[in-house]
Design a protein around this motif. Structure first.
Motif, short mmCIF file in Angstrom:
data_model
loop_
_atom_site.label_atom_id
_atom_site.label_comp_id
_atom_site.label_asym_id
_atom_site.label_seq_id
_atom_site.Cartn_x
_atom_site.Cartn_y
_atom_site.Cartn_z
N THR A 169 1.07 -1.46 -0.29
CA THR A 169 0.29 -0.17 -0.21
C THR A 169 0.68 1.29 -0.05
OG1 THR A 169 -1.86 -1.31 1.10
CG2 THR A 169 -1.79 0.89 1.29
N LEU A 170 0.38 2.08 -0.89
CA LEU A 170 1.86 3.74 -1.03
C LEU A 170 0.86 4.73 -0.48
CD1 LEU A 170 2.41 2.99 -4.65
CD2 LEU A 170 4.04 2.44 -3.23
N TYR A 171 1.17 5.49 -0.04
CA TYR A 171 0.37 6.25 1.48
C TYR A 171 1.82 7.83 0.73
CZ TYR A 171 3.42 6.98 5.32
OH TYR A 171 4.98 6.94 5.79
N ILE A 172 1.07 8.88 1.46
CA ILE A 172 1.52 10.49 1.40
C ILE A 172 1.36 10.34 2.81
CG2 ILE A 172 0.59 13.12 0.42
CD1 ILE A 172 -0.92 12.48 -1.75
N LEU A 190 4.35 9.78 -3.03
CA LEU A 190 3.48 8.25 -2.57
C LEU A 190 4.83 7.15 -2.31
CD1 LEU A 190 1.02 7.23 -5.34
CD2 LEU A 190 0.41 8.15 -2.85
N VAL A 191 4.73 6.90 -1.31
CA VAL A 191 5.65 5.90 -0.34
C VAL A 191 5.04 4.71 0.39
CG1 VAL A 191 7.77 7.81 0.25
CG2 VAL A 191 5.35 6.68 2.04
N PRO A 192 5.55 3.64 0.32
CA PRO A 192 5.35 2.08 0.87
C PRO A 192 5.56 2.11 2.11
CG PRO A 192 7.07 2.00 -0.05
CD PRO A 192 7.00 3.15 0.26
N PHE A 193 3.63 1.12 2.63
CA PHE A 193 4.07 0.36 3.94
C PHE A 193 4.38 -0.41 3.95
CE2 PHE A 193 0.13 3.07 5.05
CZ PHE A 193 0.75 3.88 5.35
N GLU A 194 5.98 -1.13 4.44
CA GLU A 194 6.52 -1.84 4.02
C GLU A 194 6.61 -2.73 5.46
OE1 GLU A 194 9.14 -2.29 0.29
OE2 GLU A 194 10.19 -0.45 1.96
N GLY A 195 6.18 -3.99 5.69
CA GLY A 195 6.24 -5.38 6.94
C GLY A 195 6.72 -6.75 6.21
N LYS A 196 6.78 -7.30 7.58
CA LYS A 196 7.17 -8.57 7.78
C LYS A 196 5.70 -9.06 7.96
CE LYS A 196 11.64 -8.21 7.23
NZ LYS A 196 12.82 -9.40 6.03
N ARG A 198 -8.32 9.33 7.50
CA ARG A 198 -7.58 10.68 6.85
C ARG A 198 -6.35 10.39 5.16
NH1 ARG A 198 -8.05 14.61 11.37
NH2 ARG A 198 -6.16 12.88 11.86
N VAL A 199 -6.22 9.34 5.66
CA VAL A 199 -4.38 9.04 5.15
C VAL A 199 -4.97 8.94 4.31
CG1 VAL A 199 -2.52 7.73 4.72
CG2 VAL A 199 -3.12 8.17 7.28
N TRP A 200 -4.28 9.36 2.66
CA TRP A 200 -4.49 9.55 1.32
C TRP A 200 -3.57 8.44 0.97
CZ3 TRP A 200 -8.00 11.92 -1.74
CH2 TRP A 200 -8.25 12.69 -1.59
N HIS A 201 -3.61 6.76 0.28
CA HIS A 201 -3.04 6.39 0.22
C HIS A 201 -3.94 5.23 -1.63
CE1 HIS A 201 -6.72 4.40 2.45
NE2 HIS A 201 -6.57 3.33 1.76
N THR A 202 -3.35 4.41 -2.02
CA THR A 202 -3.56 3.55 -3.19
C THR A 202 -3.23 1.99 -2.70
OG1 THR A 202 -4.16 3.14 -5.58
CG2 THR A 202 -2.03 4.26 -4.71
N SER A 203 -3.54 0.85 -3.78
CA SER A 203 -2.90 0.17 -4.03
C SER A 203 -1.31 0.38 -3.94
CB SER A 203 -3.66 -1.64 -4.07
OG SER A 203 -4.21 -0.50 -5.75
#
Length: 270
Positions: free
Chosen positions: A148-151, A171-177, A187-192
């Protein structure tokens, strides 16, 4: 240094999101993923679409809805104590479970529209947080496989005019394990993200919780079979909006008049 949940709550409040590592073990995440694929098969047997051309550019993006009906493991996850504690830190003690869905980005999947959850259902201005997503990582998640990418800072946008013309560049990614959760306010603007790998799936679950005055995306009274409803705790029934009385006393004062405005003893004496 051990992870501190209070630090996560503070980050969520300031930035509109936080990541909590290892809420599930790697093995537990893999087990949930296996049951998700089975849930997809069951949904398709029922005639439910797992590709939505309205929001996804191609069928490489798989969506599974109504998870709470399909497998009890998802009912356990939506009520996970860590997730609920984070939701309550934003929405307070009263909230509703609006939906619980899955999004699997397979190689070749592309991005949906840039949006905030609140911008889809609430008119401007967006000054308060009325929705929270708890995102479960069932696989390792990276920018390459469709995170997921968010601003950053977009939780402070109060109108569509605040979204900059160069939003895509921000846009930057929510990265995780696998096993991590990401909590994101409405309210966070995001996209797949687009999955540009050759052979990696990216599997996420989205638990969507809202303030109690917000209409739920799913009518759980109609969707959940009676035999499932009868197994639910009173707390879960309240969260799903299954009880006949709801949205009462959320923000008001329902104390008796004599308690709200005690009569003056001197006036009573007269």
């Amino acid at each position: 240094m051990p992870f501190q949940l209070n630090d996560a709550k503070a980050h969520l409040k300031e930035h509109g999101w936080c990541k909590i590592p290892s809420v599930l073990s790697t093995d537990e995440a893999a087990a949930v993923l296996d049951r998700l694929w089975k849930a997809k098969e069951e949904a398709e047997k029922r005639g439910e679409d797992t590709y939505m051309p309205l929001i996804d550019p191609n069928p490489s993006n798989i969506r599974v809805f109504y998870l709470l009906e399909l497998d009890p493991i998802f009912r356990d996850l939506i009520a996970n104590p860590t997730a609920i504690e984070m939701v309550k830190s934003v929405l307070g003690e009263s909230f509703l479970i609006s939906n619980f869905t899955a999004n699997i980005a397979r190689p070749g999947s592309q991005s949906m529209a840039l949006h905030s959850d609140q911008s889809l259902v609430f008119p401007e201005p967006w000054r308060d947080v009325w929705a929270v997503n708890v995102i479960w990582c069932l696989t390792d998640v990276s920018k390459a496989n469709g995170a997921t990418l968010y601003i950053p800072g977009s939780n402070n946008y109060v109108s569509r005019r605040d979204v900059p013309a160069n939003a895509r560049e921000l846009l930057v990614p929510f990265e995780g394990k696998a096993g991590d959760i990401i909590v994101m306010d409405g309210r966070v603007w995001h996209t797949s993200g687009a999955n540009v790998t050759a052979d990696q799936d990216r599997a996420l679950l989205f638990g969507y919780y809202t303030a109690p005055f917000v209409r739920q995306q799913v009518n759980w009274t109609a969707k959940l079979p009676r035999e499932i409803q009868d197994t639910l705790s009173p707390e879960m029934r309240e969260w799903l909006g299954l009880n006949p009385l709801g949205n009462v006393g959320v923000a008001g004062d329902l104390r008796y008049l004599s308690v709200q405005y005690p009569e003056d003893d001197a006036v009573v004496a007269k």
